[in-house]
Design a protein around this motif. Structure first.
Motif, PDB file in Angstrom:
ATOM      1  N   THR A  57       8.126   3.823   9.119  1.00 57.56           N
ATOM      2  CA  THR A  57       7.123   2.891   9.749  1.00 57.56           C
ATOM      3  C   THR A  57       7.581   1.905  10.591  1.00 57.56           C
ATOM      4  O   THR A  57       7.224   1.574  11.545  1.00 57.56           O
ATOM      5  N   LEU A  64       3.377   5.877  10.325  1.00 50.56           N
ATOM      6  CA  LEU A  64       3.435   5.950   9.021  1.00 50.56           C
ATOM      7  C   LEU A  64       3.188   7.285   8.631  1.00 50.56           C
ATOM      8  O   LEU A  64       2.083   8.021   8.791  1.00 50.56           O
ATOM      9  N   ARG A  65       4.206   7.882   7.799  1.00 53.43           N
ATOM     10  CA  ARG A  65       4.041   9.296   7.559  1.00 53.43           C
ATOM     11  C   ARG A  65       3.636   9.299   6.029  1.00 53.43           C
ATOM     12  O   ARG A  65       4.715   8.633   5.094  1.00 53.43           O
ATOM     13  N   TYR A  66       2.986  10.077   5.409  1.00 50.95           N
ATOM     14  CA  TYR A  66       2.602  10.134   3.983  1.00 50.95           C
ATOM     15  C   TYR A  66       1.949  11.665   3.826  1.00 50.95           C
ATOM     16  O   TYR A  66       1.508  12.226   4.714  1.00 50.95           O
ATOM     17  N   TYR A  70      -0.563   7.136  12.463  1.00 51.46           N
ATOM     18  CA  TYR A  70      -0.366   7.946  11.195  1.00 51.46           C
ATOM     19  C   TYR A  70       0.003   9.222  11.235  1.00 51.46           C
ATOM     20  O   TYR A  70      -0.697  10.013  12.100  1.00 51.46           O
ATOM     21  N   GLY A  85      -5.721   7.597   5.832  1.00 52.36           N
ATOM     22  CA  GLY A  85      -4.477   7.570   6.335  1.00 52.36           C
ATOM     23  C   GLY A  85      -4.651   6.433   7.949  1.00 52.36           C
ATOM     24  O   GLY A  85      -3.881   5.775   7.888  1.00 52.36           O
ATOM     25  N   THR A  86      -5.265   6.725   8.749  1.00 55.77           N
ATOM     26  CA  THR A  86      -5.492   6.360  10.091  1.00 55.77           C
ATOM     27  C   THR A  86      -5.943   4.835   9.793  1.00 55.77           C
ATOM     28  O   THR A  86      -5.178   3.867  10.502  1.00 55.77           O
ATOM     29  N   PRO A 140      -4.694  12.964   7.587  1.00 55.36           N
ATOM     30  CA  PRO A 140      -5.003  11.533   8.263  1.00 55.36           C
ATOM     31  C   PRO A 140      -6.423  10.992   7.989  1.00 55.36           C
ATOM     32  O   PRO A 140      -6.725   9.793   7.670  1.00 55.36           O
ATOM     33  N   ALA A 142      -2.804   3.075   8.603  1.00 55.73           N
ATOM     34  CA  ALA A 142      -1.760   2.554   9.897  1.00 55.73           C
ATOM     35  C   ALA A 142      -2.409   1.333  10.535  1.00 55.73           C
ATOM     36  O   ALA A 142      -1.630   0.708  11.213  1.00 55.73           O
TER      37      ALA A 142
END
Length: 282
Positions: free
Chosen positions: A149, A155-157, A217, A200-201, A161, A204
């Motif tokens: 990040t 931001l990767r998870y 994201y 997730g969005t 999203p 971010a």
């Protein structure tokens, strides 16, 4: 009378010990490291594999906070059995358990170590409650997540999203545990997490506000996430985490039951991602 905190130097136990010490409570910090220092607490080296040690430290306790560590399931079952046996023998006033975000023991009480722990405590007759967070925001600080990040603005998870999650912090759980030690009439499961849930969005966006730069994201495959965290937790644990996120991918979301929420039962509202991030040195 003292409050006994398992894993008092770790991510979950340390905030609980700190919250109780700040409130002027007597705190007994359990850790395997006899040289550990826990501010405001008496440190007692204790091993979950020793029933005698657990029974001795629980005796006369005002409360016990426990969560099962990441370990082989066979070991976790032994730890759970020892905790239950020690509670039955020593009769502390109250026991608070954190599910650590794993609700499998709630869905299938006979299916794993956590379920055995919760069932055993309920049958012991000792006052108890179970804190059930969903996902910890501290997971977003893992080097493979936070590092990317910072470096790339992405931001990767391992969640899509638009997947809504009732995120919470270890600090939120500590607030709930401290409240439950006082509110002894509240038993059963108490859920902890954002309501409404956060995607997730939206995470971010919170990171963008904290870092002062655009952050987007991006979902990653659970298996890829597992490989990324394996150097931190070991192959076995990482594989289990990857499987957990793969399972989450089959669900519409991960939210809280408002009727059993900490907000409704205790008046404790979890930190928003923006507030949580504001308290961190990133």
């Amino acid at each position: 009378m003292t409050y006994v905190i398992h894993g008092a130097t770790g991510a979950q136990g340390a905030p609980v010990a700190a919250a109780l010490a700040a409130a002027g409570k007597s705190v007994t910090a359990l850790t395997r490291d006899a040289a550990a220092v826990v501010p405001g607490a008496r440190v007692v080296p204790t091993d979950l594999s020793s029933l005698d040690q657990l029974a001795a430290v629980y005796r006369g306790a005002r409360g016990v906070f426990v969560h099962l560590p990441m370990a082989a399931e066979e070991d976790r079952r032994k730890f759970a059995a020892n905790v239950v046996a020690a509670v039955r023998e020593s009769r502390p006033d109250r026991v608070i358990v954190s599910t650590s975000g794993d609700d499998s023991g709630l869905r299938n009480p006979s299916g794993n170590a956590l379920g055995a722990l919760l069932t055993g405590l309920e049958e012991s007759g000792v006052s108890s409650a179970t804190v059930a967070p969903r996902l910890y925001m501290e997971n977003l600080l893992l080097p493979p997540v936070l590092g990317t990040t910072r470096e790339t603005g992405v931001l990767r998870y391992p969640l899509r999203p638009d997947f809504p999650v009732a995120w919470s912090s270890h600090l939120d759980v500590a607030d709930v545990v401290a409240a439950l030690f006082e509110r002894t009439g509240i038993t059963g499961v108490v859920t902890v997490g954002q309501d409404p849930a956060v995607t997730g969005t939206q995470l971010a966006e919170a990171f963008a506000g904290r870092l002062g730069r655009p952050v987007t994201y991006e979902a990653m495959e659970p298996a890829v996430f597992g490989k990324a965290i394996a150097p931190l937790f070991g192959e076995q644990a990482a594989t289990g985490v990857a499987g957990f996120y793969a399972f989450l991918g089959t669900l519409p979301g991960l939210t809280v039951d408002d009727d059993r929420s900490a907000r409704k039962l205790l008046g404790v509202t979890p930190r928003t991602p923006a507030r949580w991030l504001a308290g961190l040195d990133l």
